[in-house]
Design an enzyme around this catalytic site. Structure first.
Site, PDB file in Angstrom:
ATOM      1  N   CYS A 152       0.815  -1.217   0.000  1.00 45.13           N
ATOM      2  CA  CYS A 152       0.000   0.000   0.000  1.00 45.13           C
ATOM      3  C   CYS A 152       0.850   1.269   0.000  1.00 45.13           C
ATOM      4  O   CYS A 152       0.437   2.294  -0.565  1.00 45.13           O
ATOM      5  CB  CYS A 152      -0.961   0.002   1.183  1.00 45.13           C
ATOM      6  SG  CYS A 152      -0.191  -0.248   2.790  1.00 45.13           S
ATOM      7  N   HIS A 277      -2.359   6.873   3.451  1.00 47.26           N
ATOM      8  CA  HIS A 277      -0.920   7.094   3.533  1.00 47.26           C
ATOM      9  C   HIS A 277      -0.546   8.354   2.752  1.00 47.26           C
ATOM     10  O   HIS A 277      -1.143   8.662   1.711  1.00 47.26           O
ATOM     11  CB  HIS A 277      -0.143   5.924   2.926  1.00 47.26           C
ATOM     12  CG  HIS A 277      -0.212   4.657   3.709  1.00 47.26           C
ATOM     13  ND1 HIS A 277      -0.701   4.573   4.994  1.00 47.26           N
ATOM     14  CD2 HIS A 277       0.193   3.384   3.384  1.00 47.26           C
ATOM     15  CE1 HIS A 277      -0.614   3.324   5.420  1.00 47.26           C
ATOM     16  NE2 HIS A 277      -0.065   2.586   4.471  1.00 47.26           N
TER      17      HIS A 277
END
Length: 373
Positions: A152, A277
């Site tokens: 990710c 993120h």
């Protein structure tokens, strides 16, 4: 309506037509359907174009019998086993590495194309590592019948970086990640929420160790408090002080971009954000760059949203990008000391594009290949 026909007859006929159309489409298995990413994946499958016939929901034996909704239909979860993988054309795996390592080859041996979201196969030379906006062609060559989904953290930046690389020729990456706690699973989310409760309404954060003492044993999967703090660590310890997460960014960026000698340095930091993120990216290229051309490339790149007007307070933040599919890019600047380098800030939802959406995109490309005339 024809003579003797009823509304019920028409409804049955329509359902029969739909069933016939679905039977001609690939059968999909979602392995790990009850997990955090699996839940998002079911949402995405319900939102995107319906290219699937049967969608089979698979999970551990303890989750078997649960009923989940996908495409508006309630579907019962079945236990992972050989029978659950029979007759499957495409299998999306979102399970721990060891489960993927064991069961993905079994699914492939039964004829399924596996799209795996674990780290089990990412660096296998016989398994393509795919981001459809960057290297979609790679998904067609799969000697083991498996296509891997990147980590990710890598996915949160690589769509934007890949678009710039196609124009300028990437030669070096220096990145610092600011990673949401959901990257560490439910335990990470639970830990941050418990810690926020412990520090809320206090004057903590002004003395050495006061936050740590207030949090006590509620560290969760982190080596230090995340509330009122940032933790410069994600992953497990590897050689020479690097973390596994940092080495993944390096190895995966090289493989996706087809640049085996790309210079990459990453520092991964955990921050008190639930989901999404962010990364600060310093990218050096073979050719001279301009902000104007970079803006043009990013504004037209699939899967990227350019949000870059600092004078107006417009730039990506996790709180704004969460729950969305694109990579958001802002703070694009040419390096003050290097006309071949750009600095930029990116945000990407680590559960959507960072995991579930990219998996779904790869699976859809395989489905199109399987059903092509």
């Amino acid at each position: 309506m024809g003579v003797g026909r009823t509304t019920a007859d028409d409804a049955r006929a329509a359902e029969a037509r739909r069933a016939s159309a679905r039977s001609a489409r690939p059968t999909l298995a979602v392995v790990g359907a009850t997990g955090a990413v699996g839940t998002v994946l079911l949402e995405i499958l319900s939102q995107r174009a319906d290219v699937w016939g049967e969608i089979r929901l698979v999970a551990s034996a303890r989750s078997a019998g649960r009923k989940l909704t996908v495409r508006g239909e309630e579907t019962e979860v079945v236990a992972l086993g050989e029978e659950a993988l029979e007759g499957v054309d495409v299998a999306m795996f979102d399970v721990p590495d060891d489960i993927s390592a064991r069961w993905a080859p079994i699914a492939a041996a039964k004829g399924a194309v596996v799209v795996d979201n674990s780290a089990a196969f990412r660096m296998d030379p016989d398994v393509p590592l795919v981001v459809p906006e960057v290297n979609a062609h790679a998904a067609r060559v799969r000697p083991r019948g498996i296509v891997a989904n990147p980590n990710c953290t890598t996915l949160s930046m690589i769509v934007a970086v890949g678009a710039l690389h196609a124009e300028f020729g990437l030669s070096e990456l220096v990145v610092a990640s600011y990673q949401a706690v959901s990257g560490a699973g439910k335990a990470g989310v639970d830990a941050l929420r418990a810690q926020l409760t412990a520090v809320a309404g206090t004057e903590l954060g002004t003395q050495p160790g006061d936050v740590r003492r207030a949090v006590g044993d509620a560290m969760g999967p982190f080596p230090a408090p995340v509330a009122l703090n940032v933790v410069p660590w994600a992953g497990s310890l590897m050689a020479d002080g690097w973390s596994s997460e940092e080495l993944k960014v390096r190895a995966e960026a090289r493989k996706i971009l087809g640049l085996p000698d790309l210079r990459v340095s990453a520092t991964c930091v955990r921050v008190p954000v639930i989901t999404t993120h962010s990364l600060s990216v310093h990218a050096r290229f073979e050719n001279e760059v301009t902000v104007e051309r970079a803006h043009e490339i990013l504004a037209n790149a699939p899967g990227v949203v350019l949000c870059d007007s600092p004078a107006d307070g417009e730039f990506p933040t996790p709180a704004d990008a969460v729950g969305t599919d694109p990579t958001w890019v802002g703070r694009v600047r040419r390096s003050l000391d290097d006309p071949r380098a750009l600095d930029l800030f990116v945000c990407g939802d680590n559960l959507r594009k960072g995991a579930a959406l990219n998996t779904a995109q790869i699976a859809e490309s395989v489905a199109a290949e399987l059903t092509a005339p």
